[in-house]
Write a protein that holds these residues in place. Structure first.
Motif, short mmCIF file in Angstrom:
data_model
loop_
_atom_site.label_atom_id
_atom_site.label_comp_id
_atom_site.label_asym_id
_atom_site.label_seq_id
_atom_site.Cartn_x
_atom_site.Cartn_y
_atom_site.Cartn_z
N ILE A 27 -5.49 21.89 -9.47
CA ILE A 27 -5.55 22.46 -7.71
C ILE A 27 -6.21 23.46 -7.28
CG2 ILE A 27 -3.64 22.31 -5.65
CD1 ILE A 27 -1.68 21.41 -7.58
N ILE A 28 -6.98 22.88 -6.69
CA ILE A 28 -8.12 24.08 -5.44
C ILE A 28 -8.08 23.87 -4.26
CG2 ILE A 28 -10.63 24.70 -5.38
CD1 ILE A 28 -11.08 23.70 -8.02
N ASP A 29 -6.71 24.83 -3.47
CA ASP A 29 -6.83 24.28 -2.18
C ASP A 29 -6.50 26.37 -2.01
OD1 ASP A 29 -5.67 24.46 -0.08
OD2 ASP A 29 -5.51 21.78 -0.32
N ALA A 52 -6.33 26.91 -7.75
CA ALA A 52 -7.10 28.11 -7.74
C ALA A 52 -7.11 28.04 -5.79
CB ALA A 52 -7.98 28.34 -8.48
N GLY A 53 -7.26 29.72 -5.37
CA GLY A 53 -7.62 29.29 -3.50
C GLY A 53 -8.57 29.00 -3.11
N ASN A 54 -10.19 28.32 -4.56
CA ASN A 54 -11.06 28.45 -3.60
C ASN A 54 -12.10 27.96 -4.73
OD1 ASN A 54 -12.40 30.66 -4.72
ND2 ASN A 54 -11.90 32.26 -4.02
N GLY A 55 -13.26 27.39 -4.13
CA GLY A 55 -14.23 26.82 -5.32
C GLY A 55 -14.16 27.69 -6.50
N GLN A 56 -14.72 28.36 -6.57
CA GLN A 56 -15.13 29.39 -7.16
C GLN A 56 -14.29 29.76 -8.39
OE1 GLN A 56 -18.71 30.66 -7.79
NE2 GLN A 56 -17.68 30.87 -10.04
N ASP A 57 -13.27 30.28 -7.88
CA ASP A 57 -12.31 30.46 -8.79
C ASP A 57 -11.66 28.97 -9.94
OD1 ASP A 57 -11.57 32.83 -8.30
OD2 ASP A 57 -10.83 32.78 -7.00
#
Length: 476
Positions: A27-29, A52-57
């Motif tokens: 989950i990326i949000d 993950a909290g953002n696209g890079q992570d």
């Protein structure tokens, strides 16, 4: 609710959970609440979840771990969802990516699909919606894996292997190729057996070409094609004055093949006196030309071939037992074409292409009806007979397709000559045209196995026009 229904529902849910136990979801949000909510929903359904909290992570996690699915928001800090999609395409991963957004539009959905997303879901959504999307994605992945497996199976079926100038698909010939390739690296004497026309010399040439001797001579001789009184001088040579007419020294074929390979075809036809001399050559690795005082050392690899049953000839006293065992160190038996029917189509197309190129014609296809006749033929002459038949067919073919009538009459293609009056009654050109049209369309459809596109090409009319005529003449 009926207790039995409740029990069944619980069992179905448990089964679903067990099915998902190995499925991993990323989950990326950037919204913590969304992460927690999705993690709770998916965990209850049996998925293993990371967030993950953002696209890079998310990109870092995707590059280091295996995930089956990715649920990715579009609007995020550091790296948004679209940038994540672009970067993810360069990673080696098998995850199915599903995009999420509270600001979704048709344009953004289309853009996400172009960048590789499988689906797009708008926020807010219900738990059932996200589970349904994942279920659809899983079914799609299952189908994709099944299709990939089927393609691999078909590729295995369609795979055509070669050895030297030979091609084949059958398991029997693959085993021949494997054995020949293995023995090529050694100087071992080889006996190639098989019916006439199976390709014994091609196997011998293939062995030579794969061997360390490939850059040296390959000398072939048909032992049954040379008169007995000339055979010794051809094989071993002679010196000047050895006999009347010997006005100069002449190397024999064994010396001509020095450093390379000599192929003794039809070795079973070798006369008994010559068998004794050949055995000495194989044992001592030296030859004595006719009239010479001393023997000469040779370095030659010997490959022999025969269509005869040499073991039976040994029992009858027609072939020396010691020579037979000296030649038969490694036996490569080539099965007849009738025992490997799966090679007939492969060889037919191979010869059609090769012969069309040699004759300056376009590469031809083979109509299914013609191919069926080729498959049914017993091929007493084996591959050599097939090549001759295909040469005739290529020459006679008027179009890009070989038709049944291009094959010899023994294939069941002989047609009785008929006068035009046998086809038509009366003098109407219109009626005659319809009769001929219908007959030609029927022939084209039979020749192409019902393939309307190829039939249209043969008839030199458009595909829609052919469909109309099929309907008009009731040929569907």
């Amino acid at each position: 609710m009926d207790p039995r229904d409740a029990t069944q529902e619980i069992q179905e849910r448990q089964l679903t959970v067990r099915e998902q136990e190995d499925k991993r979801v990323l989950i990326i949000d950037d919204e913590q609440n969304m992460q927690h909510m999705l993690s709770a929903i998916l965990s209850r359904s049996g998925y293993r979840v990371e967030a993950a909290g953002n696209g890079q992570d998310g990109l870092d996690l995707l590059g280091n771990k295996d995930f089956d699915f990715v649920l990715c928001d579009i609007r995020m800090p550091v790296m948004d969802g679209m940038a994540f999609l672009q970067k993810a395409s360069s990673l080696e991963h098998n995850a199915t990516i599903i995009m999420m957004s509270a600001y979704g539009t048709v344009d953004s959905a289309i853009e996400a699909m172009k960048l590789g997303a499988y689906d797009y879901i708008s926020k807010p959504f219900k738990a059932e919606e996200i589970l349904l999307v994942l279920k659809k994605a899983e079914e799609r992945e299952s189908l994709r894996r099944e299709n990939a497996a089927l393609r691999r199976q078909l590729a295995d079926i369609e795979r055509v292997s070669g050895f030297g100038r030979m091609v084949a698909r059958s398991k029997k010939m693959q085993q021949v190729f494997q054995l020949a390739a293995k023995v090529a690296q050694h100087t071992t004497t080889v006996l190639v057996t098989g019916e006439s026309g199976t390709g014994k010399e091609l196997v011998a040439r293939g062995i030579h070409d794969l061997s360390p001797r490939a850059n040296n001579p390959f000398v072939a001789i048909n032992c049954g094609g040379i008169p007995e009184n000339l055979l010794e001088s051809e094989l071993f040579g002679y010196v000047r004055g050895a006999f009347t007419g010997a006005d100069m020294n002449k190397k024999g074929l064994f010396e001509e093949a020095s450093g390379g390979t000599i192929f003794l075809d039809e070795i079973g036809e070798l006369p008994l006196p010559m068998q004794v001399k050949l055995l000495r050559v194989l044992q001592e690795q030296e030859v004595r030309p006719i009239g010479a005082a001393r023997s000469r050392r040779i370095d030659v690899r010997v490959i022999a071939a025969t269509a005869r049953d040499l073991a039976s000839d040994v029992k009858k006293g027609n072939f020396r037992e010691d020579l037979y065992y000296r030649l038969n160190v490694v036996n490569i038996h080539i099965p007849p074409l009738r025992e490997r029917s799966e090679d007939i189509a492969v060889l037919s197309r191979h010869f059609a292409k090769k012969l069309a190129g040699r004759l300056g014609m376009e590469v031809l296809d083979i109509a299914p009806a013609a191919l069926q006749l080729l498959m049914q033929h017993p091929w007493p002459g084996n591959v050599r007979e097939l090549e001759n038949v295909m040469e005739r067919a290529v020459i006679l073919a008027e179009k890009k397709v070989i038709l049944p009538e291009n094959l010899p009459s023994e294939f069941g293609t002989k047609r009785q000559a008929r006068r035009l009056d046998d086809f038509f009654a009366g003098f109407s050109i219109k009626k005659a045209q319809r009769i001929m049209e219908k007959s030609l369309i029927r022939r084209a459809l039979e020749a192409t196995g019902g393939n309307k596109s190829k039939a249209a090409e043969l008839l030199e009319i458009s595909y829609p026009s052919l469909l109309g005529k099929i309907k008009e003449y009731g040929l569907g």
